[in-house]
Design a protein around this motif. Structure first.
Motif, short mmCIF file in Angstrom:
data_model
loop_
_atom_site.label_atom_id
_atom_site.label_comp_id
_atom_site.label_asym_id
_atom_site.label_seq_id
_atom_site.Cartn_x
_atom_site.Cartn_y
_atom_site.Cartn_z
N VAL A 1 0.84 -1.20 0.00
CA VAL A 1 0.00 0.00 0.00
C VAL A 1 0.88 1.25 0.00
O VAL A 1 0.63 2.21 -0.75
N VAL A 2 1.91 1.25 0.82
CA VAL A 2 2.81 2.41 0.89
C VAL A 2 3.54 2.60 -0.44
O VAL A 2 3.73 3.73 -0.90
N GLU A 3 3.93 1.51 -1.08
CA GLU A 3 4.59 1.62 -2.38
C GLU A 3 3.68 2.30 -3.39
O GLU A 3 4.12 3.12 -4.20
N ASN A 4 2.39 1.96 -3.34
CA ASN A 4 1.44 2.60 -4.26
C ASN A 4 1.32 4.09 -3.96
O ASN A 4 1.26 4.92 -4.89
N LEU A 5 1.31 4.47 -2.69
CA LEU A 5 1.26 5.89 -2.33
C LEU A 5 2.51 6.62 -2.80
O LEU A 5 2.43 7.74 -3.32
N TRP A 6 3.66 5.99 -2.65
CA TRP A 6 4.91 6.61 -3.11
C TRP A 6 4.93 6.74 -4.63
O TRP A 6 5.49 7.69 -5.17
N THR A 7 4.34 5.78 -5.34
CA THR A 7 4.27 5.87 -6.80
C THR A 7 3.53 7.13 -7.21
O THR A 7 3.90 7.82 -8.17
N GLN A 8 2.47 7.47 -6.47
CA GLN A 8 1.69 8.66 -6.79
C GLN A 8 2.38 9.95 -6.36
O GLN A 8 2.30 10.97 -7.05
N VAL A 9 3.08 9.92 -5.23
CA VAL A 9 3.62 11.15 -4.66
C VAL A 9 5.10 11.35 -4.92
O VAL A 9 5.63 12.45 -4.72
N GLY A 10 5.79 10.30 -5.41
CA GLY A 10 7.24 10.40 -5.62
C GLY A 10 7.68 11.60 -6.45
O GLY A 10 8.60 12.33 -6.05
N PRO A 11 7.06 11.84 -7.61
CA PRO A 11 7.46 13.01 -8.40
C PRO A 11 7.29 14.33 -7.65
O PRO A 11 8.08 15.26 -7.81
N THR A 12 6.25 14.41 -6.81
CA THR A 12 6.04 15.63 -6.04
C THR A 12 7.09 15.79 -4.95
O THR A 12 7.52 16.91 -4.64
N ILE A 13 7.54 14.66 -4.37
CA ILE A 13 8.60 14.71 -3.36
C ILE A 13 9.85 15.36 -3.95
O ILE A 13 10.60 16.03 -3.24
N SER A 14 10.07 15.18 -5.26
CA SER A 14 11.26 15.75 -5.89
C SER A 14 11.30 17.27 -5.78
O SER A 14 12.37 17.87 -5.93
N LEU A 15 10.15 17.91 -5.51
CA LEU A 15 10.12 19.36 -5.36
C LEU A 15 10.94 19.82 -4.15
O LEU A 15 11.34 20.99 -4.07
N LEU A 16 11.20 18.92 -3.21
CA LEU A 16 11.99 19.28 -2.04
C LEU A 16 13.37 19.80 -2.44
O LEU A 16 13.92 20.69 -1.79
N SER A 17 13.91 19.21 -3.52
CA SER A 17 15.26 19.61 -3.92
C SER A 17 15.29 20.98 -4.58
O SER A 17 16.36 21.54 -4.81
N SER A 18 14.10 21.54 -4.88
CA SER A 18 14.05 22.85 -5.52
C SER A 18 14.02 23.99 -4.49
O SER A 18 14.06 25.16 -4.86
N VAL A 19 13.94 23.63 -3.21
CA VAL A 19 13.85 24.63 -2.15
C VAL A 19 15.09 24.55 -1.27
O VAL A 19 15.37 23.49 -0.70
N PRO A 20 15.85 25.64 -1.15
CA PRO A 20 17.01 25.62 -0.25
C PRO A 20 16.56 25.34 1.19
O PRO A 20 15.63 25.96 1.69
N ARG A 21 17.23 24.39 1.83
CA ARG A 21 16.84 24.03 3.19
C ARG A 21 18.08 23.92 4.07
O ARG A 21 19.05 23.27 3.70
N LYS A 22 18.02 24.56 5.21
CA LYS A 22 19.09 24.41 6.18
C LYS A 22 18.82 23.19 7.05
O LYS A 22 17.67 22.81 7.27
N ILE A 23 19.89 22.58 7.53
CA ILE A 23 19.74 21.45 8.44
C ILE A 23 19.28 21.98 9.79
O ILE A 23 19.88 22.89 10.35
N SER A 24 18.18 21.47 10.29
CA SER A 24 17.58 21.97 11.52
C SER A 24 18.50 21.78 12.72
O SER A 24 19.12 20.72 12.87
N PRO A 25 18.58 22.80 13.59
CA PRO A 25 19.35 22.64 14.83
C PRO A 25 18.82 21.51 15.70
O PRO A 25 19.55 20.94 16.50
N ALA A 26 17.53 21.20 15.54
CA ALA A 26 16.92 20.12 16.33
C ALA A 26 17.32 18.75 15.82
O ALA A 26 16.99 17.73 16.43
N GLY A 27 18.05 18.73 14.71
CA GLY A 27 18.46 17.44 14.15
C GLY A 27 17.43 16.90 13.18
O GLY A 27 16.28 17.36 13.12
N HIS A 28 17.84 15.91 12.41
CA HIS A 28 16.95 15.30 11.42
C HIS A 28 16.03 14.30 12.12
O HIS A 28 16.46 13.61 13.05
N PRO A 29 14.76 14.22 11.71
CA PRO A 29 13.86 13.22 12.31
C PRO A 29 14.39 11.80 12.19
O PRO A 29 14.05 10.95 13.04
N HIS A 30 15.18 11.51 11.18
CA HIS A 30 15.75 10.17 11.07
C HIS A 30 16.63 9.84 12.28
O HIS A 30 16.70 8.69 12.71
#
Length: 226
Positions: free
Chosen positions: A158-187
């Motif tokens: 089910v998650v793979e199907n959701l990623w298939t639909q949203v994956g291209p939109t996720i690529s928009l993240l790379s179009s926005v400059p982002r600083k690494i959060s002082p709080a650290g990455h959620p990972h």
């Protein structure tokens, strides 16, 4: 007695169609295809070194799954998700991937956690180098690595199907400059939760990760996109 059609020989084009489908699906999930991109089956066939038939079959399958749209001429293209559809997909991802992370916290071995830590290190190296391709690839590996640890194959599909639909939109993240959060990455929080075998903290880390991404991407989407 006539032969059983259930076990008729598999046509070569059917096998090729599966391979083309898997290649295109991987490109969608990984954000290597972008919203608005047209997928002309004859050009794709040439690029992939196959006949147009399996490419056409693979594209139509992805259209039926909601991952691609068809224009008036019958040409497949990557849809631009409207905000409401993107929000729905991300809400579902929070629920399902959060549940998988909670389960993974009860099952992860030290080797599993070490593998995820190595993936995240490569992701952060890509962030520092501003290499969007690496970031997207390693982010995909990290998220599906957590789901694999959870051993929930139905949820994974089910998650793979959701990623298939949203994956291209996720690529928009790379179009926005982002600083690494002082709080650290959620990972980082997720890795700590896995080490502590804390399902609630693992779920919270995944939810924070997805919400932070959605907060960046949603304003970039057209409310009336199709």
């Amino acid at each position: 007695m006539p032969p059983d059609a259930t076990f008729a020989p598999v046509d070569r084009d059917e096998t090729l169609a599966e391979k083309v489908y898997a290649r295109l699906r991987s490109a969608l999930v990984g954000g290597r295809l972008v919203p608005g991109q047209k997928l002309v089956h004859r050009q794709l066939a040439q690029d992939l070194g196959v006949s147009p038939t399996p490419v056409r079959e693979a594209l139509l399958r992805l259209v039926s799954e909601g991952a691609l749209d068809l224009d008036a001429r019958g040409i497949a293209w990557v849809p631009r998700l409207p905000r409401d559809r993107y929000a729905e997909i991300m809400e579902l991802r929070e629920e399902l991937e959060g549940r998988a992370a909670a389960r993974a916290a009860t099952l992860a071995t030290p080797a599993d956690i070490a593998a995820l830590r190595a993936i995240h290190a490569r992701l952060m190296k890509g962030r520092r180098a501003e290499d969007g391709a690496i970031v997207l690839a390693e982010n995909e590996r990290f998220h599906f690595g957590v789901i694999a640890i959870a051993r929930m194959p139905v949820l994974q599909r089910v998650v793979e199907n959701l990623w298939t639909q949203v994956g291209p939109t996720i690529s928009l993240l790379s179009s926005v400059p982002r600083k690494i959060s002082p709080a650290g990455h959620p990972h980082d929080d997720l890795l700590k939760a896995l080490e502590a075998r804390d399902p609630a903290a693992a779920r919270a880390a995944v939810e924070r990760d997805l919400r932070e991404h959605a907060a960046i991407v949603a304003p970039l989407l057209d409310p009336a996109a199709s």
